[in-house]
Scaffold this active site. Structure first.
Site, PDB file in Angstrom:
ATOM      1  NE  ARG A  50      -3.561  -2.453   2.515  1.00 45.67           N
ATOM      2  CZ  ARG A  50      -4.240  -2.875   3.573  1.00 45.67           C
ATOM      3  NH1 ARG A  50      -4.077  -2.257   4.736  1.00 45.67           N
ATOM      4  NH2 ARG A  50      -5.055  -3.903   3.487  1.00 45.67           N
ATOM      5  CG  ASP A  52       2.831   6.239   2.318  1.00 44.95           C
ATOM      6  OD1 ASP A  52       1.830   5.576   2.655  1.00 44.95           O
ATOM      7  OD2 ASP A  52       3.850   6.358   3.030  1.00 44.95           O
ATOM      8  NE  ARG A 197       8.338   8.891   2.559  1.00 44.10           N
ATOM      9  CZ  ARG A 197       7.114   9.383   2.786  1.00 44.10           C
ATOM     10  NH1 ARG A 197       6.055   8.575   2.687  1.00 44.10           N
ATOM     11  NH2 ARG A 197       6.950  10.642   3.116  1.00 44.10           N
TER      12      ARG A 197
END
Length: 245
Positions: A50, A52, A197
Site C-alpha cells: 500500500r 503512499d 524513507r
C-alpha cells in the site's frame, strides 16, 4: 471463478497512494473501476504493498477474483487500453485460489533517488529528492551496512498501534552515485510503515556530516524513533519489484 494476479507499474505523482480513500483518486480505485467495466462485474483488488501518495512502482502486485471468461493473460492488454497513461499492467496471469499477495513469503526491492547538485533538475523533480548540501555516499554506505541483517526496526518506522512485531530482515542495502544522482537500493523480507524513507532520512544525516555512521547501531538498539533521521519525501521512492519465494 478464478484468481488473477497483476503486476502493476505506476507514476504515483497524481494519486493519493495505493489504497482506496473517500476523498481522492488512488491506484486501487482506478484498477477497481476499469476492471469492473472491462469484466462487467464488481471487482475489488487486493494489493501487496500500500504505497503512499507520491510513491511510484515498477512492480507492485495485486490479485482479484473473477467469473469472467476472458483469459487471465489477456487482461493486461485490455486494461492498458483503458487505464490512464500513468498506470500500466506489466503482466497478468492466473494463480491458485488461495494465493494472497500480502501473506506469502516475499522479497521486496525499493529504490530511493537523491538528486545531489547545486540547483534542482526540473526533469527529475517528480522522481527524486533534491538535496543541496554535499553528500558523501561512502559514509552513507558505511551507515547502511549496519542495517543489513535481522533487527528490530522500531527506531526506523512510524508507529502504528496495530503493528506489534517490528523485526524485519534487510538482505542488502546499497548506496551508489552516478554523477549527481545517488541511488539507495534496499531489499528485504518486508518493510514497516515509512521504514525505507526513514532509513533514507538517516543516511542523509550521515552523508551530510550531521551524524557518524557508527551511531546507527545505537539508534537500532534504542528502539526510539526520535533518534533516527527525518522521513524523506515520497517522490524519490519507487517499489521496484516483489519476488515470491
Amino acid at each position: 471463478m478464478k484468481r488473477v494476479k497483476l503486476t502493476v507499474a505506476y507514476d504515483g505523482t497524481n494519486y493519493c497512494g495505493w489504497q482506496v480513500q473517500p476523498n481522492g483518486v488512488t491506484i486501487e480505485s482506478e484498477l477497481n473501476k476499469h476492471l469492473s467495466e472491462l469484466l462487467r462485474e464488481e471487482i475489488r483488488v487486493i494489493g501487496a504493498s500500500r504505497t503512499d501518495a507520491g510513491v511510484h512502482a515498477r512492480g507492485n502486485v495485486a490479485v482479484f477474483d473473477t467469473s469472467a471468461r476472458m483469459p487471465a493473460e489477456k487482461i493486461s492488454y485490455a486494461m492498458n487500453t483503458r487505464l490512464p497513461e500513468d498506470i500500466r499492467i506489466q503482466d497478468s496471469c492466473e494463480v491458485a485460489a488461495d494465493f494472497h499477495p500480502r501473506f506469502c513469503e516475499t522479497v521486496k526491492t525499493y529504490e530511493y533517488k537523491i538528486c545531489n547538485r547545486r540547483f534542482p533538475d526540473p526533469c527529475s523533480r517528480l522522481y527524486s529528492l533534491f538535496y543541496y548540501w554535499d553528500l558523501d555516499e561512502k559514509r552513507m554506505q558505511q551507515a547502511a551496512d549496519y542495517l543489513v541483517g535481522t533487527h528490530d526496526f522500531t527506531s526506523f518506522c512510524t508507529h502504528k498501534p496495530e503493528i506489534t512485531d517490528h523485526v524485519r530482515t534487510i538482505y542488502s542495502l546499497d548506496v551508489t552515485r552516478e554523477e549527481d544522482m545517488i541511488t539507495v537500493r534496499i531489499r528485504g523480507n518486508g518493510f514497516l510503515y515509512n521504514m525505507v524513507r526513514i532509513i533514507v532520512g538517516t543516511l542523509l544525516r550521515v552523508g551530510s556530516g550531521m551524524m557518524e555512521p557508527t551511531e546507527v547501531p545505537g539508534i537500532l538498539a534504542a528502539r526510539d524513533r526520535s533518534l533516527a533521521g527525518d522521513t524523506a519525501r515520497p517522490q524519490g521512492l519507487t517499489l521496484v519489484g516483489i519476488e515470491y519465494v
